[in-house]
Motif scaffolding. Structure first.
Motif, short mmCIF file in Angstrom:
data_model
loop_
_atom_site.label_atom_id
_atom_site.label_comp_id
_atom_site.label_asym_id
_atom_site.label_seq_id
_atom_site.Cartn_x
_atom_site.Cartn_y
_atom_site.Cartn_z
N ILE A 240 0.73 -1.16 -0.31
CA ILE A 240 -0.02 0.07 -0.11
C ILE A 240 1.02 1.18 0.02
N THR A 241 1.85 1.30 0.96
CA THR A 241 2.77 2.50 0.79
C THR A 241 3.41 2.71 -0.48
N GLY A 242 3.79 1.46 -1.10
CA GLY A 242 4.50 1.58 -2.45
C GLY A 242 3.55 2.33 -3.40
N CYS A 243 2.24 1.81 -3.42
CA CYS A 243 1.30 2.58 -4.38
C CYS A 243 0.83 4.14 -3.92
N THR A 244 0.92 4.47 -2.69
CA THR A 244 0.84 5.86 -2.49
C THR A 244 1.96 6.65 -2.69
N ASP A 245 3.24 5.87 -2.70
CA ASP A 245 4.39 6.96 -2.89
C ASP A 245 4.20 6.90 -4.43
N LYS A 246 3.98 6.01 -5.36
CA LYS A 246 3.85 6.28 -6.68
C LYS A 246 2.70 7.14 -7.13
N LEU A 247 1.77 7.15 -6.62
CA LEU A 247 0.67 8.19 -6.50
C LEU A 247 1.27 9.72 -6.14
N SER A 248 2.07 9.58 -4.95
CA SER A 248 2.35 10.95 -4.77
C SER A 248 3.32 11.47 -5.81
N VAL A 249 4.25 10.81 -6.38
CA VAL A 249 5.22 11.13 -7.63
C VAL A 249 4.09 11.85 -8.77
N LEU A 250 3.20 11.04 -9.08
CA LEU A 250 2.15 11.79 -10.08
C LEU A 250 1.44 12.97 -9.50
N GLU A 251 1.14 13.01 -8.25
CA GLU A 251 0.55 14.46 -7.80
C GLU A 251 1.45 15.41 -7.80
N ARG A 252 2.76 15.42 -7.50
CA ARG A 252 3.80 16.37 -7.36
C ARG A 252 4.01 16.72 -9.09
N PHE A 253 3.97 15.81 -9.78
CA PHE A 253 4.18 16.02 -11.34
C PHE A 253 3.36 17.13 -11.75
N TRP A 254 2.07 16.78 -11.37
CA TRP A 254 0.93 17.93 -12.20
C TRP A 254 0.80 19.15 -11.55
N ILE A 255 1.11 19.00 -9.93
CA ILE A 255 1.14 20.42 -9.17
C ILE A 255 2.45 21.09 -9.55
#
Length: 744
Positions: free
Chosen positions: A354-369
């Protein structure tokens, strides 16, 4: 003894059946001659019965021709293991209003079903059309063909889940599912009709009254049979869901509305479904429909490509998905603790996933922001040629793999929870089962998220459209972004998932052609990949040369000119006053409709019923009342009134179209397709815009003549129809009215 009425004179049948050389739609190649003769004899018998007993039946050559072409298509049916898929088992049959296409394809399908021992599925574009066929046309046929058994197929979500309903009422295990957050992570509620939030007490009263109706038999559990449409928020809490279903182990299985409907439909020769359900079934590899042994009819098939493109697209909110996964970790581990050690998930390993998934989603979130790709001022960012930044590709690939591992773990937990453990008390078993059922809802959404990530990480020769959308919740309390992916057209997915798997299929509509050709439907549906497909446009029963005319209004300005709107406001009253009864004015924009309405003289304005002021049903009812009383009644409508309404006789003696209904690429998918065609040296305007406009224009003009006794004038206030080179192509695709051009 009932007399047999021959539907057509012998010479007309001979003319239809013996043309030389045989056109492709009439090919008998590969069909056993004895089987074909048996089928034709049976078809003639049934057609004679219908001709004798169907109220107001009139035999038409076009109907007979379509019926024979459909029969040949069905008799060319393929077995699942048959590798020869050249296309003789596929047909596209255009049959205009008044042809009687429902009788034609139903009779052909019924006969083929009897001979081939294969079931038939008739699919429509919407649930409303599905209900019409099921409640009106098929019962008429069943009176004539007593052995005909038919039923309706609807998606699981149209039925209530009694277990979930009881859980809501008893407030059982409702802390498991993060309610609105779960819904908002995958479904864009902005596209749904806004609803007024209900207080808990009001909702609970609805749940309890609904349970009472279900238990006493006054409601069958089908949402469409409720007297009033339920609040969407309430219905989402109790609707059936494949991934939250315990099947035969559920205490309500025998009385389950969904399974009762499925059991009843299973014995029917002819089942009525809708396009979205068929496509979802094939996509999910469901056993509901055995496509390889089923004969299909897709009515209103011109909607099939767009419905398929929507069905095979994926979208999810980044931030909300991350919160959902965090919630899932708590829920899954809490319920996993109750399982035996052999099936219990490793809490550390699962938490790491789960942490691995949320970390990758954070990468995508930082990208668009950080990149500032979307904002309140720019709500959509589409990636050119579907290519996301190279450094994001491995992130998406790894996230897809992690999500797959999470999903498999959650599936195992859910399945274990739903196993009956006799060592537990009845209440403990019920609670554990309900936990497994609700946990199963996550499985579906995790699968969607995994497919989305894989599509983002993949760049095919024909790329998918990929884009971001800005999300700002009410009050600006939560800012997020949608990740979206969609095939640019449904051609590839329809070819692979539908045409290559079905036993046989007939596509039909009043408007399958665009600009006088099947080319557009061929390309968008993927049927052009099957060279021996059957194509036929049957002759209309209407004599357009005497039943109406197409007038090009003498406009000085083109719609591209800023003066056009003002000129239309001035010209429209005169056009309307020239007709005494029912009229339909179709506008391409609400702004233009409102401007023309505001400019009407007071006396004429009172005779206008404008879309949006009354409901569609109320508006058409009032229009009919006025015309029957001898009054002039004029409907002002937008594009949705150009299809699916029937105004025969004096209800519509004049159709006015403000301008050619061109629509620029107004979605990321359409923009991506236009962009890709341009890179291939092709012209998106001629390949997409003109055919789409031609198909829509033919539908709109078709509102005027609905029966053989109608007479109507079609007025188009757009001189581009005769001044531009593409105008002739548009005219070629319209009903062949005599064209009255404006004087020089």
């Amino acid at each position: 003894m009932k007399s047999k009425v021959k539907p057509l004179p012998a010479e007309q049948k001979e003319e239809i059946a013996t043309s030389e050389p045989l056109p492709a739609y009439a090919s008998e190649e590969g069909i056993d001659p004895e089987l074909l003769e048996t089928a034709r004899v049976r078809l003639e018998l049934l057609y004679g019965e219908v001709a004798a007993d169907w109220p107001g039946f009139i035999a038409r050559p076009g109907q007979y021709q379509m019926m024979q072409a459909a029969l040949l298509t069905f008799l060319s049916a393929k077995a699942p293991e048959d590798a020869d898929r050249s296309g003789r088992q596929l047909a596209q049959l255009e049959a205009g209003t008044g042809t009687g296409k429902t009788v034609a394809y139903c009779l052909a399908a019924i006969v083929a079903s009897e001979i081939l021992k294969k079931p038939v599925v008739v699919s429509t574009a919407t649930v409303a059309l599905q209900e019409q066929l099921f409640q009106k046309d098929l019962p008429r046929l069943a009176k004539i063909i007593p052995d005909l058994r038919f039923d309706i197929l609807k998606g699981r979500a149209r039925y209530v889940c009694q277990s979930r309903l009881e859980g809501v009422i008893n407030d059982v295990a409702q802390d498991m599912l993060p309610g609105d957050m779960f819904q908002d992570a995958f479904i864009d509620t902005r596209r749904q009709q806004e609803v007024i939030p209900r207080d808990r007490g009001q909702a609970m009263r609805w749940f309890k009254s609904t349970e009472k109706k279900l238990n006493n038999g006054s409601w069958d559990g089908d949402v469409d049979s409720l007297a009033q449409t339920p609040d969407p928020q309430d219905w989402r809490q109790v609707q059936a869901n494949a991934h939250a279903c315990n099947g035969g182990r559920c205490e309500f299985f025998k009385s389950c509305a969904f399974f009762k409907a499925r059991r009843q439909a299973a014995g029917a020769t002819l089942q009525v479904a809708n396009h979205a359900l068929i496509l979802a079934t094939l996509q999910n590899e469901s056993t509901l429909i055995d496509a390889g042994n089923t004969l299909f009819v897709f009515d209103e098939a011109h909607h099939l490509p767009s419905i398929a493109a929507e069905q095979f697209s994926y979208r999810a909110r980044i931030g909300t998905s991350s919160k959902l996964l965090t919630s899932l970790r708590t829920v899954a581990l809490r319920h996993g603790k109750t399982l035996p050690a052999s099936t219990r998930p490793d809490p550390v390993a699962f938490a790491q996933l789960i942490t691995g998934c949320t970390d990758k989603l954070s990468v995508l979130e930082r990208f668009w922001i950080d990149a500032g790709l979307v904002s309140a001022e720019k709500d959509v960012h589409r990636f050119t040629q579907g290519e996301i930044p190279q450094d994001l590709i491995p992130e998406c690939e790894e996230l897809a793999n992690l999500l797959g591992s999470v999903n498999r773990t959650v599936e195992r937990i859910a399945e274990a929870l739903m196993e009956q453990d006799e060592s537990l008390s009845v209440s403990e078993r019920d609670e554990q089962t309900r936990a497994g059922v609700e946990l199963g809802v996550y499985v579906s959404r995790l699968g969607t998220l995994e497919k989305l990530m894989r599509s983002w990480a993949t760049h095919d020769k024909i790329p998918w459209a990929k884009w971001l959308e800005w999300v700002e919740d009410a009050g600006g309390t939560n800012i997020d972004a949608w990740l979206c992916a969609s095939p640019m057209t449904a051609a590839q997915v329809l070819s692979k998932n539908l045409w290559k798997t079905v036993s046989a299929a007939v596509c039909t509509s009043a408007t399958l052609t665009a600009c006088g050709s099947f080319d557009f439907f061929d390309r968008m549906s993927g049927m052009n990949r099957f060279p021996e497909r059957r194509s036929l446009v049957v002759d209309s029963p209407f004599d357009y040369a005497t039943q109406g005319e197409l007038r090009i209004a003498p406009m000085k300005h083109s719609p591209k000119n800023s003066e056009f709107s003002g000129e239309l406001c001035l010209k429209l009253p005169g056009l309307l006053l020239a007709h005494e009864h029912g009229q339909l004015v179709l506008f391409t924009s609400r702004k233009q409709m409102q401007a023309c309405h505001a400019a009407l003289p007071a006396a004429l304005e009172k005779q206008v019923l404008m879309q949006g002021v009354l409901s569609r049903v109320e508006l058409l009812k009032e229009h009919s009342r006025r015309v029957k009383q001898g009054e002039r009644s004029i409907i002002f409508g937008l594009q949705s009134f150009g299809e699916g309404i029937d105004l025969p006789g004096e209800l519509c003696e004049h159709v006015v179209i403000d301008k050619l209904p061109f629509t620029p690429p107004n979605s990321p998918v359409e923009e991506a397709l236009s962009e890709w065609l341009g890179t291939q040296g092709r012209d998106p305007f001629l390949e997409l815009s003109v055919p789409r406009t031609g198909m829509k224009l033919a539908q709109w003009a078709g509102r005027g003549v609905r029966t053989v006794t109608d007479r109507a004038v079609i007025t188009i206030c757009d001189t581009r129809l005769i001044s531009m080179r593409y105008g002739q192509a548009l005219l070629d695709g319209m009903p062949p009215f005599p064209v009255v051009r404006p004087r020089a």
